[in-house]
Scaffold this active site. Structure first.
Site: not given
Length: 361
Positions: A14, A138-140, A183, A288
């Protein structure tokens, strides 16, 4: 004449903010630090490696992209059999084709930028004989071995902004709002955005919730004259009852559910328990997108520069990381070995509890 150094850049999985900043940081450092270098940009992630589809990148290609969201190289997701193989839609291994491209271009190293899954699949490329350096994006923020990832802070800013805006309409209409944030496995984003936006309830995968407890928070707020409640909910939030089920049982419940996501289920249950109008907001991929925040621009640039330094020193099969404010690297084996879940005793969770935020437990 010094030997030519050949490097390929890959953005996999992603997209998120900061990928172009990392591409820029890597490319500019390579051209500035190495006398003879060729840089190849592989199109659409691993697909470019599989199909030998690439762009030869000149130094000028790395200018003007620092603030752009997404990735100028494109990205894609490739099927991955955990710990075993990377395969096509028919289940055939594509690693031999990727190795063929690596050898055909006479590459010295692949710089692969990706999330948790990409770290694991990149290890398979290293096991196949390719020199690999990875950058954690990653945004997580769930990649093991690094304190943070680029993309994470930008997503926190966006998610916080969404909840900030929800406050005014929730207050005006005396409603419960459930804001579902990304998440699936880890609650880092929801925790940080929840604290930053003053959410009343934060629901994360690591702390199973009791919907009755959440309803009690709503009732307690109403008794104090607070007519609205904000619930920041991770997409992977799970109830205490569902947590007792095995993965297959949870999957069946999810597939048969009348609710598209967990937040809609929570909203319906809260409305039934409290009698208060409840609404759901799902910002989704909005989290994102867009330009990286300044923090992520700096971090991605640092990661890219570190990757170039590691190539010079032939420090391969490692992931660039930041620990205690220092840019460093760790073995790719370690980065790919596990997911970085949010510890339930994390100091930020204690901070949230101390100021009265509920985790539904």
């Amino acid at each position: 004449m010094k030997k030519m150094t050949r490097v390929a850049l890959v953005t996999s999985g992603g997209d998120c903010q900061g990928l172009n900043a990392a591409i820029r940081g890597t490319g500019k450092a390579l051209y500035n630090l190495i006398e003879n270098v060729e840089v190849f940009g592989m199109y659409d992630g691993y697909r470019g490696l599989i199909d030998c589809d690439y762009k030869f990148m000149q130094a000028d290609d790395f200018s003007g992209i620092l603030t752009e969201g997404g990735t100028i190289l494109g990205t894609s997701r490739q099927k991955y059999i955990p710990g075993k193989d990377i395969v096509d839609d028919d289940g055939n291994s594509v690693i031999p084709q990727m190795l063929d491209t690596y050898n055909r271009l006479n590459l010295d190293c692949l710089v692969v930028m990706g999330g948790n899954g990409t770290q694991k699949s990149a290890k398979l490329l290293a096991d196949a004989g390719m020199n690999v350096i990875t950058l954690p994006k990653t945004i997580d923020n769930d990649i093991y071995g690094t304190d943070t990832t680029f993309g994470f802070q930008s997503a926190i800013n966006i998610a916080t902004n969404v909840i900030d805006y929800i406050h005014s309409t929730a207050s005006s209409h005396s409603r419960i709002f459930v804001v579902e944030l990304m998440g699936r496995d880890a609650g880092w984003l929801t925790l940080n955005a929840g604290i930053a936006s003053g959410a009343d309830v934060i629901l994360i995968p690591e702390i199973p919730y009791d919907i009755e407890k959440v309803a009690e928070v709503v009732e307690a707020r109403r008794k104090k004259g607070r007519t609205f409640t904000i619930v920041a909910c991770a997409e992977g939030a799970v109830s205490k009852n569902d947590k007792l089920l095995d993965e297959e049982e949870r999957r069946k419940i999810k597939e048969s559910s009348m609710y598209p996501t967990v937040s809609y289920r929570i909203a319906a249950e809260l409305e039934k328990l409290t009698g208060q109008t409840t609404r759901v907001t799902v910002p989704g991929h909005y989290q994102r997108g867009g330009p990286p925040c300044p923090y992520d621009r700096v971090l991605a640039t640092q990661f890219g520069e570190k990757a170039a330094e590691m190539i010079i020193n032939k420090e391969y099969n490692r992931m660039v990381a930041i620990r205690n404010g220092e840019i460093c690297s760790i073995p790719l084996d370690d980065a790919a070995s596990r997911t970085k879940f949010l510890p339930v005793d994390h100091p930020l969770i204690q901070v949230a509890r101390s100021i009265g935020t509920s985790f539904g437990d």
